[in-house]
Design an enzyme around this catalytic site. Structure first.
Site, PDB file in Angstrom:
ATOM      1  N   CYS A 132       0.837  -1.215   0.000  1.00 55.45           N
ATOM      2  CA  CYS A 132       0.000   0.000   0.000  1.00 55.45           C
ATOM      3  C   CYS A 132       0.867   1.258   0.000  1.00 55.45           C
ATOM      4  O   CYS A 132       0.525   2.253  -0.635  1.00 55.45           O
ATOM      5  CB  CYS A 132      -0.918   0.019   1.219  1.00 55.45           C
ATOM      6  SG  CYS A 132      -2.021  -1.393   1.315  1.00 55.45           S
ATOM      7  N   ARG A 139      -7.858  -4.620  -3.064  1.00 57.79           N
ATOM      8  CA  ARG A 139      -7.411  -3.476  -3.875  1.00 57.79           C
ATOM      9  C   ARG A 139      -8.395  -3.288  -5.023  1.00 57.79           C
ATOM     10  O   ARG A 139      -8.201  -3.844  -6.111  1.00 57.79           O
ATOM     11  CB  ARG A 139      -5.995  -3.727  -4.424  1.00 57.79           C
ATOM     12  CG  ARG A 139      -4.965  -3.884  -3.350  1.00 57.79           C
ATOM     13  CD  ARG A 139      -3.560  -4.036  -3.884  1.00 57.79           C
ATOM     14  NE  ARG A 139      -2.713  -4.564  -2.848  1.00 57.79           N
ATOM     15  CZ  ARG A 139      -2.239  -3.849  -1.814  1.00 57.79           C
ATOM     16  NH1 ARG A 139      -2.505  -2.567  -1.734  1.00 57.79           N
ATOM     17  NH2 ARG A 139      -1.501  -4.411  -0.881  1.00 57.79           N
TER      18      ARG A 139
HETATM   19  C1  BEZ Z   1       0.548  -4.644   1.840  1.00 59.73           C
HETATM   20  O1  BEZ Z   1       1.748  -4.849   1.803  1.00 59.73           O
HETATM   21  O2  BEZ Z   1       0.056  -3.578   1.481  1.00 59.73           O
HETATM   22  C2  BEZ Z   1      -0.336  -5.755   2.321  1.00 59.73           C
HETATM   23  C3  BEZ Z   1       0.049  -7.049   2.104  1.00 59.73           C
HETATM   24  C4  BEZ Z   1      -0.748  -8.075   2.577  1.00 59.73           C
HETATM   25  C5  BEZ Z   1      -1.933  -7.787   3.241  1.00 59.73           C
HETATM   26  C6  BEZ Z   1      -2.323  -6.469   3.423  1.00 59.73           C
HETATM   27  C7  BEZ Z   1      -1.531  -5.450   2.955  1.00 59.73           C
END
Ligand code: BEZ
Length: 233
Positions: free
Chosen positions: A57, A140
């Site tokens: 993110c 997402r």
């Molecule tokens: C992230 O790195 O944004 C992420 C990865 C796995 C689950 C939730 C967020």
């Protein structure tokens, strides 16, 4: 009213391409917003991310923020969302600006609104929660919404897969071009490539199309005709 009843019935599921996007009011890092009232005559990219202070993110926010000006020039506004509090959002965005350098990006300020959605109200209106993945984090999702508040494209990615920002820009360019010119775009189209003319609707139109090919158009068959874009950019 009819739309509102239908939306309550669909609460939690993903609205479809062609649907009017659900209305919402939300608290964000840039103050309160009301959709669609605050976005009159604009395209909106409404996107969700799983969580603040997570690695994928963070890279996505840096990319979105770095594209914001370019998108504004295309009459597109960004609105982000996650199931986190406004305080978490603020702390995370400050960390990004003050500490994170990535891929040539640094000192990145996120100036577009990031929605606080602790009660998951907006996330559920747009079907951004996939309960088999998580009941507390959004996936997402990306909703491309046109100036008439109609959903035109939806992307839906899992938490582990960062989005492709060239594709996000290409979708906006493609939607705006097809709206303006009444054409379609071939596989892997990018701005400046030749575009596809509408398929003729009658035998007479087929005849006309095949006879009237000129310097600007060419056909591979009666149903697959292109308009040249050469030298336009
Ligand atoms: C992230 O790195 O944004 C992420 C990865 C796995 C689950 C939730 C967020």
């Amino acid at each position: 009213m009819e739309n509102e009843i239908e939306l309550k019935e669909n609460y939690g599921s993903i609205p479809k391409i062609g649907d009017v996007a659900p209305r919402f009011k939300a608290k964000t890092t840039q103050g309160d917003i009301s959709f669609p009232e605050d976005y009159k005559d604009k395209w909106v990219i409404l996107f969700s991310h799983p969580s603040d202070f997570t690695p994928v993110c963070t890279t996505e926010f840096m990319k979105f923020a770095s594209m914001q000006e370019e998108l504004k020039e295309m009459n597109v506004e960004l609105v982000g969302l996650s199931i986190d509090s406004i305080y978490s959002h603020i702390a995370w965005l400050r960390t990004i600006k003050e500490k994170i350098k990535w891929n040539g990006l640094e000192n990145v300020e996120v100036n577009f609104p990031l929605i606080e959605d602790i009660k998951m109200d907006v996330a559920n209106k747009f079907g951004m929660i996939s309960p088999s993945q998580s009941t507390t984090q959004a996936v997402r999702a990306v909703f491309f919404i046109d100036p008439n508040s109609v959903i035109r494209t939806i992307m839906y990615y899992p938490a582990s897969l960062g989005r492709n920002f060239d594709e996000i820009k290409r979708v906006v360019q493609g939607l705006q071009k097809t709206d303006k010119e009444g054409i379609a775009t071939p596989a892997d189209w990018k701005l400046g490539d030749d575009v596809i003319l509408p398929v003729p609707g009658s035998c007479g139109e087929v005849e006309k199309r095949m006879k009237e090919q000129d310097d600007e158009t060419y056909c591979l068959d009666w149903f697959l005709c292109f308009k040249k874009e050469i030298n336009k950019f």
